[in-house]
Design a protein around this motif. Sequence first.
Motif, PDB file in Angstrom:
ATOM      1  N   GLN A   1      40.486  24.236  51.111  1.00 15.57           N
ATOM      2  CA  GLN A   1      40.075  22.829  50.550  1.00 15.57           C
ATOM      3  C   GLN A   1      39.124  23.328  49.346  1.00 15.57           C
ATOM      4  O   GLN A   1      39.331  22.564  48.449  1.00 15.57           O
ATOM      5  CB  GLN A   1      38.910  22.014  51.646  1.00 15.57           C
ATOM      6  CG  GLN A   1      39.218  21.342  53.405  1.00 15.57           C
ATOM      7  CD  GLN A   1      38.469  21.646  53.954  1.00 15.57           C
ATOM      8  OE1 GLN A   1      37.070  20.852  53.480  1.00 15.57           O
ATOM      9  NE2 GLN A   1      38.234  21.285  54.908  1.00 15.57           N
ATOM     10  N   ILE A   2      38.880  24.724  49.653  1.00 14.25           N
ATOM     11  CA  ILE A   2      38.087  24.832  48.465  1.00 14.25           C
ATOM     12  C   ILE A   2      39.281  24.918  47.147  1.00 14.25           C
ATOM     13  O   ILE A   2      38.716  24.808  46.151  1.00 14.25           O
ATOM     14  CB  ILE A   2      37.377  25.695  48.591  1.00 14.25           C
ATOM     15  CG1 ILE A   2      36.194  25.850  49.507  1.00 14.25           C
ATOM     16  CG2 ILE A   2      37.046  26.521  46.716  1.00 14.25           C
ATOM     17  CD1 ILE A   2      35.359  27.408  49.723  1.00 14.25           C
ATOM     18  N   ALA A   3      40.220  25.757  47.092  1.00 15.40           N
ATOM     19  CA  ALA A   3      41.465  26.042  46.769  1.00 15.40           C
ATOM     20  C   ALA A   3      41.672  24.895  46.664  1.00 15.40           C
ATOM     21  O   ALA A   3      42.335  24.822  45.342  1.00 15.40           O
ATOM     22  CB  ALA A   3      42.451  26.690  47.100  1.00 15.40           C
TER      23      ALA A   3
ATOM     24  N   THR B   1      33.210  31.018  42.921  1.00 17.83           N
ATOM     25  CA  THR B   1      34.951  31.357  42.297  1.00 17.83           C
ATOM     26  C   THR B   1      35.329  30.347  41.349  1.00 17.83           C
ATOM     27  O   THR B   1      35.198  30.237  39.893  1.00 17.83           O
ATOM     28  CB  THR B   1      35.125  32.037  43.148  1.00 17.83           C
ATOM     29  OG1 THR B   1      34.558  33.587  43.370  1.00 17.83           O
ATOM     30  CG2 THR B   1      36.470  32.856  41.978  1.00 17.83           C
ATOM     31  N   ARG B   2      35.242  29.510  42.510  1.00 15.55           N
ATOM     32  CA  ARG B   2      35.985  27.916  41.784  1.00 15.55           C
ATOM     33  C   ARG B   2      35.050  27.070  41.448  1.00 15.55           C
ATOM     34  O   ARG B   2      36.211  26.568  40.106  1.00 15.55           O
ATOM     35  CB  ARG B   2      36.092  27.161  43.592  1.00 15.55           C
ATOM     36  CG  ARG B   2      37.006  25.771  43.347  1.00 15.55           C
ATOM     37  CD  ARG B   2      38.931  26.145  42.508  1.00 15.55           C
ATOM     38  NE  ARG B   2      39.705  24.755  42.969  1.00 15.55           N
ATOM     39  CZ  ARG B   2      40.385  24.700  41.759  1.00 15.55           C
ATOM     40  NH1 ARG B   2      40.471  26.334  40.763  1.00 15.55           N
ATOM     41  NH2 ARG B   2      41.294  24.067  41.707  1.00 15.55           N
ATOM     42  N   LYS B   3      33.987  27.048  40.894  1.00 14.56           N
ATOM     43  CA  LYS B   3      33.628  26.482  40.389  1.00 14.56           C
ATOM     44  C   LYS B   3      33.181  26.546  38.981  1.00 14.56           C
ATOM     45  O   LYS B   3      33.539  25.908  37.829  1.00 14.56           O
ATOM     46  CB  LYS B   3      31.650  26.339  40.872  1.00 14.56           C
ATOM     47  CG  LYS B   3      31.133  25.471  40.021  1.00 14.56           C
ATOM     48  CD  LYS B   3      29.412  25.483  40.140  1.00 14.56           C
ATOM     49  CE  LYS B   3      28.559  25.165  39.412  1.00 14.56           C
ATOM     50  NZ  LYS B   3      27.049  24.801  39.748  1.00 14.56           N
TER      51      LYS B   3
ATOM     52  N   GLU C   1      34.777  24.863  35.530  1.00  9.15           N
ATOM     53  CA  GLU C   1      34.212  24.482  34.451  1.00  9.15           C
ATOM     54  C   GLU C   1      35.050  25.369  33.605  1.00  9.15           C
ATOM     55  O   GLU C   1      34.935  24.314  32.585  1.00  9.15           O
ATOM     56  CB  GLU C   1      32.570  25.110  34.304  1.00  9.15           C
ATOM     57  CG  GLU C   1      31.882  24.821  35.721  1.00  9.15           C
ATOM     58  CD  GLU C   1      30.745  25.477  36.173  1.00  9.15           C
ATOM     59  OE1 GLU C   1      30.498  26.654  35.231  1.00  9.15           O
ATOM     60  OE2 GLU C   1      29.654  24.923  36.549  1.00  9.15           O
ATOM     61  N   ALA C   2      35.839  26.190  33.828  1.00  8.21           N
ATOM     62  CA  ALA C   2      36.741  27.058  31.979  1.00  8.21           C
ATOM     63  C   ALA C   2      37.361  26.162  32.243  1.00  8.21           C
ATOM     64  O   ALA C   2      37.675  24.995  30.780  1.00  8.21           O
ATOM     65  CB  ALA C   2      36.714  27.986  33.035  1.00  8.21           C
ATOM     66  N   ALA C   3      38.639  25.159  33.263  1.00  6.72           N
ATOM     67  CA  ALA C   3      39.601  24.744  33.190  1.00  6.72           C
ATOM     68  C   ALA C   3      39.212  23.240  31.773  1.00  6.72           C
ATOM     69  O   ALA C   3      39.479  22.518  31.481  1.00  6.72           O
ATOM     70  CB  ALA C   3      39.953  24.141  34.468  1.00  6.72           C
TER      71      ALA C   3
END
Length: 369
Positions: A14-16, A73-75, A79-81
């Motif tokens: 779900q996170i991915a 990590t996913r956040k 944010e970078a994207a």
Amino acid sequence: MTDLAQLEADLSAQIAAAADAAALDAVRVAALGKSGSVSELLKTLGALSPDERRERGPLVNGLRDRIGAALATRKTALEAAELDARLAAERVDLSLPAPPERRGRVHPTMQTMDEMIAIFAEMGFSLAEGPDIEDDFHNFTALNFPPKHPAREMHDTFWLPEDENGERKVLRTHTSPVQVRVMQTLNRQLPAWIANGQKPPIRIMVPGRTYRSDSDATHTPMFHQMEGLVIGEDIHMGHLKWTMETFVSRFFETPGVEVRFRPHHFPFTEPSAEMDVRCDRSGGEIRVGQGDDWLEVVGAGMVHPNVLRNCGLDPDKWQGFAFGFGIDRLGALKYGMPDLRDMFAGDRRWIEHYGFSAFQAPNAATALS
């Protein structure tokens, strides 16, 4: 063990799959929120025996830590994207020159002219213009100047060299030649207008540059005038007086401006008059609408019958009045500029002090409401 591994796999998936920050936050709440799946497992540890707690506690806490780390990590990745997308959409080409800084100012003469045009337009006057270089007929003869009038002499007027036809042109000494041209146009249009049952009144204002051989604190060789002309049937001096009183009241934005008319002489009007406004000269400033002094601001009068005839109009049928303001002088009076020569000296410090913003509407427009 199996249930923790399966829960971790589901949450990781779900996170991915979270496409944005809102979706990721929904996964966080579902896992680590007050009633989240991992939080519920942590609540069960209190009911276990010490030995069971020692065995299961590290597993559940480890799951919580790994899920928290995956969320962080996913956040960071999301944010970078998002930042990359914004940078691509809002890209600035730094190789291009910077936009110029707006430094110009509107000259007080132009500001004053705009104010005067706005007032006369509200009073029903239309705008008319003509050439700066005129012939003798339009500048003098048609306006009833006699052949030996001082205004025709070199000490008062800028004459140009003779052309190939032996004619000498002149830098116009007033904007009145435009009045002559407009009246001549009216004369040519009269038959068609009369045939259509129309009455052809003229109501024009004529702003522009004029030239005279004169220079002191209140006169310059090149200056600006605003002349007006009204031609129609049954026009009289009362119309002129109302027009002048209304204009000065609106221009100086003072409803109580007191004026007086004095007899005068102009070759092109009869009777002729100069109009003064009551003012106060104390303290080195001139304040209009108060005090016991008077200041001349305009020359005016009824159009001379000879001028009407020279333009092809019958003075027994058509009458009118004319007036002339010095635009620079009115601007200096309204905005407190002591010397007219400074208006054309090209000193940047002067224009920065007395100039107007290009976005500022003419002040007199507020007086029309």
